[in-house]
Motif scaffolding. Sequence first.
Motif, PDB file in Angstrom:
ATOM      1  N   LEU A 167      38.680 -22.741  -1.159  1.00 12.03           N
ATOM      2  CA  LEU A 167      37.813 -22.542  -2.311  1.00 12.03           C
ATOM      3  C   LEU A 167      38.639 -22.239  -3.545  1.00 12.03           C
ATOM      4  O   LEU A 167      39.580 -21.448  -3.494  1.00 12.03           O
ATOM      5  CB  LEU A 167      36.844 -21.376  -2.080  1.00 12.03           C
ATOM      6  CG  LEU A 167      35.714 -21.586  -1.058  1.00 12.03           C
ATOM      7  CD1 LEU A 167      34.916 -20.301  -0.917  1.00 12.03           C
ATOM      8  CD2 LEU A 167      34.796 -22.717  -1.475  1.00 12.03           C
ATOM      9  N   GLU A 182      28.356 -27.197  -8.918  1.00  8.48           N
ATOM     10  CA  GLU A 182      29.272 -26.065  -9.071  1.00  8.48           C
ATOM     11  C   GLU A 182      30.392 -26.348 -10.070  1.00  8.48           C
ATOM     12  O   GLU A 182      31.059 -25.419 -10.552  1.00  8.48           O
ATOM     13  CB  GLU A 182      29.877 -25.668  -7.717  1.00  8.48           C
ATOM     14  CG  GLU A 182      30.667 -26.750  -7.017  1.00  8.48           C
ATOM     15  CD  GLU A 182      29.840 -27.564  -6.042  1.00  8.48           C
ATOM     16  OE1 GLU A 182      30.433 -28.143  -5.121  1.00  8.48           O
ATOM     17  OE2 GLU A 182      28.585 -27.615  -6.211  1.00  8.48           O
ATOM     18  N   CYS A 190      35.275 -26.506  -3.467  1.00  8.81           N
ATOM     19  CA  CYS A 190      35.697 -26.639  -2.075  1.00  8.81           C
ATOM     20  C   CYS A 190      35.670 -28.124  -1.730  1.00  8.81           C
ATOM     21  O   CYS A 190      35.273 -28.961  -2.554  1.00  8.81           O
ATOM     22  CB  CYS A 190      34.764 -25.840  -1.160  1.00  8.81           C
ATOM     23  SG  CYS A 190      33.037 -26.380  -1.218  1.00  8.81           S
ATOM     24  N   ALA A 192      33.578 -29.777  -0.165  1.00 13.48           N
ATOM     25  CA  ALA A 192      32.226 -30.323  -0.352  1.00 13.48           C
ATOM     26  C   ALA A 192      31.961 -30.739  -1.796  1.00 13.48           C
ATOM     27  O   ALA A 192      31.063 -31.540  -2.053  1.00 13.48           O
ATOM     28  CB  ALA A 192      31.187 -29.293   0.097  1.00 13.48           C
ATOM     29  N   ARG A 242      23.227 -27.611  -2.815  1.00 17.06           N
ATOM     30  CA  ARG A 242      23.936 -26.480  -2.208  1.00 17.06           C
ATOM     31  C   ARG A 242      25.151 -26.993  -1.432  1.00 17.06           C
ATOM     32  O   ARG A 242      25.006 -27.772  -0.482  1.00 17.06           O
ATOM     33  CB  ARG A 242      23.011 -25.697  -1.291  1.00 17.06           C
ATOM     34  CG  ARG A 242      21.943 -24.905  -1.998  1.00 17.06           C
ATOM     35  CD  ARG A 242      21.076 -24.140  -1.022  1.00 17.06           C
ATOM     36  NE  ARG A 242      21.864 -23.354  -0.053  1.00 17.06           N
ATOM     37  CZ  ARG A 242      21.318 -22.606   0.911  1.00 17.06           C
ATOM     38  NH1 ARG A 242      19.984 -22.557   1.033  1.00 17.06           N
ATOM     39  NH2 ARG A 242      22.079 -21.927   1.744  1.00 17.06           N
ATOM     40  N   SER A 243      26.322 -26.552  -1.822  1.00 18.25           N
ATOM     41  CA  SER A 243      27.553 -27.045  -1.190  1.00 18.25           C
ATOM     42  C   SER A 243      27.624 -26.695   0.284  1.00 18.25           C
ATOM     43  O   SER A 243      28.206 -27.446   1.074  1.00 18.25           O
ATOM     44  CB  SER A 243      28.780 -26.474  -1.921  1.00 18.25           C
ATOM     45  OG  SER A 243      28.797 -25.060  -1.847  1.00 18.25           O
ATOM     46  N   ASP A 244      27.027 -25.581   0.698  1.00 20.55           N
ATOM     47  CA  ASP A 244      27.100 -25.175   2.100  1.00 20.55           C
ATOM     48  C   ASP A 244      26.212 -26.025   3.002  1.00 20.55           C
ATOM     49  O   ASP A 244      26.316 -25.935   4.238  1.00 20.55           O
ATOM     50  CB  ASP A 244      26.747 -23.695   2.254  1.00 20.55           C
ATOM     51  CG  ASP A 244      25.328 -23.384   1.775  1.00 20.55           C
ATOM     52  OD1 ASP A 244      24.912 -23.966   0.752  1.00 20.55           O
ATOM     53  OD2 ASP A 244      24.646 -22.573   2.423  1.00 20.55           O
ATOM     54  N   LEU A 245      25.330 -26.858   2.404  1.00 17.58           N
ATOM     55  CA  LEU A 245      24.460 -27.728   3.194  1.00 17.58           C
ATOM     56  C   LEU A 245      24.958 -29.172   3.220  1.00 17.58           C
ATOM     57  O   LEU A 245      24.324 -30.025   3.841  1.00 17.58           O
ATOM     58  CB  LEU A 245      23.027 -27.674   2.644  1.00 17.58           C
ATOM     59  CG  LEU A 245      22.335 -26.306   2.732  1.00 17.58           C
ATOM     60  CD1 LEU A 245      20.917 -26.395   2.190  1.00 17.58           C
ATOM     61  CD2 LEU A 245      22.319 -25.786   4.172  1.00 17.58           C
ATOM     62  N   ARG A 246      26.064 -29.450   2.538  1.00 18.06           N
ATOM     63  CA  ARG A 246      26.669 -30.785   2.599  1.00 18.06           C
ATOM     64  C   ARG A 246      27.569 -30.884   3.836  1.00 18.06           C
ATOM     65  O   ARG A 246      27.725 -29.922   4.580  1.00 18.06           O
ATOM     66  CB  ARG A 246      27.500 -31.058   1.342  1.00 18.06           C
ATOM     67  CG  ARG A 246      26.719 -30.976   0.044  1.00 18.06           C
ATOM     68  CD  ARG A 246      27.637 -31.054  -1.159  1.00 18.06           C
ATOM     69  NE  ARG A 246      27.017 -30.432  -2.336  1.00 18.06           N
ATOM     70  CZ  ARG A 246      27.664 -29.845  -3.306  1.00 18.06           C
ATOM     71  NH1 ARG A 246      29.001 -29.799  -3.284  1.00 18.06           N
ATOM     72  NH2 ARG A 246      27.023 -29.297  -4.310  1.00 18.06           N
ATOM     73  N   ARG A 248      30.814 -30.456   5.636  1.00 14.97           N
ATOM     74  CA  ARG A 248      31.844 -29.444   5.352  1.00 14.97           C
ATOM     75  C   ARG A 248      33.186 -30.072   5.055  1.00 14.97           C
ATOM     76  O   ARG A 248      33.976 -29.536   4.278  1.00 14.97           O
ATOM     77  CB  ARG A 248      31.978 -28.483   6.533  1.00 14.97           C
ATOM     78  CG  ARG A 248      30.759 -27.619   6.789  1.00 14.97           C
ATOM     79  CD  ARG A 248      30.959 -26.787   8.029  1.00 14.97           C
ATOM     80  NE  ARG A 248      31.199 -27.644   9.195  1.00 14.97           N
ATOM     81  CZ  ARG A 248      31.588 -27.204  10.383  1.00 14.97           C
ATOM     82  NH1 ARG A 248      31.811 -25.911  10.556  1.00 14.97           N
ATOM     83  NH2 ARG A 248      31.774 -28.039  11.388  1.00 14.97           N
TER      84      ARG A 248
END
Length: 419
Positions: A167, A182, A190, A192, A242-246, A248
């Motif tokens: 990150l 982001e 990150c 993503a 949302r980057s955490d849902l793309r 990884r």
Amino acid sequence: MQDNYFQSKYKYIRQLGHGGCGNVYLAENTKLGNFWAVKEIPKGRDFTISGYLEPEILKRLNHPALPRICDVYEDEGCIYIVEDYIEGIGLKQFIDEKGNVHEKEAAEWGIQLCSVLDYLHGQKPEPIIYGDMKPQNIILTKGETIKLVDFGISSMVTVSQNKPPGLAETAFIGTKGYAAPEQYMGGSLCPATDIYSLGITLIHLITGIDPVKNYSFYQDNNFLKHLSPEMSQILKKCVNPRSDLRYRTAEELMKALRHYLLMSSDTLAQKTDYVQLPHIFSKVIAITGVAGTGVSTLTVAMAEHTAKSGNSVCIVDLSSTGDLDKIFFDSDENSQIPIPQKIKSNMYYFRIYIESFADSPESVTIYKLLGQLQEKYRYIFIDGHPEILKAIDTYLDNIFIVSDMNPINISKIFQILEG
């Protein structure tokens, strides 16, 4: 504008493109007569720091889909970055002329781009976030392979104990329409982040709808009705706000695209064409040691073992002894073979005789050669003196040093190579 020194070395032919960081020109080296791409970055601008960072990034990289940097020059007004000139057509021009591309073709290009991103994100000790994936920065060569250019806003991520690995603490702006949320909302970057931009790029290629001019088409998943259900599922995940849902990692996305190709009926009908795509995961292995310790014998043994597994293999002989030449051709002559010669099934041999490599004019030629070989062979085995290997160490995935004639644990070596 070039000053006298730079102009005496490089002659501008024409402008290739321009962007936020500066203009790119096709230039001829006036002494060698070869052609390069020169990025000219004016000083005293907000983007100047990117101009300084780009050569720092490129000089540490070695991937067949990335340009190699050969020179950096600076005067009072500009920074000049001299890179490989990649002949081909930009994907933005391609879709402007063609309208759009088939899903299968976009998926194949996406796999190649995932290979590049996986390589960048896996850099040690600092991962690299590319940051500006878009058709304008992707070139389709005459050999139908993909090249990624323009690292003007790329970021080398510093990993610290205060944030998760991979990150970046501060964001940077990419291109509106392609950039992940982001990047312009001050969030952490990150892998993503690049996956989002690649997803937008693939949607643009498939639909022909420019996200810069028609951003509403990409909002609320309006693009989904223009894609097959399988591709919709993949790209919807890529461009999740949302980057955490793309996905990884780029490797995860690559697996999804490969699965799509294997499951699509037209791909199964043309499976042979798909298998013949360039070997974008080529490994380069060097074997070296003192004369008489069995370096050539081990090189051949490793190459044969790998070729028997169905991998395409090329042995590059950079040694001064010519022992491999004698093994394959029963010849005592130190001669250069102009093209790889087929020795056995899946196995080729390329002999290059040079007396001195480091800092010599031959270095650029060898760099280009290795890049071309990486596109054709799954494994490349190099037999060369340590001095030569030091000059090309950025290309090498592994170096094995033979110290004596004791038996060698071949199985352990291949666990390393295939890991």
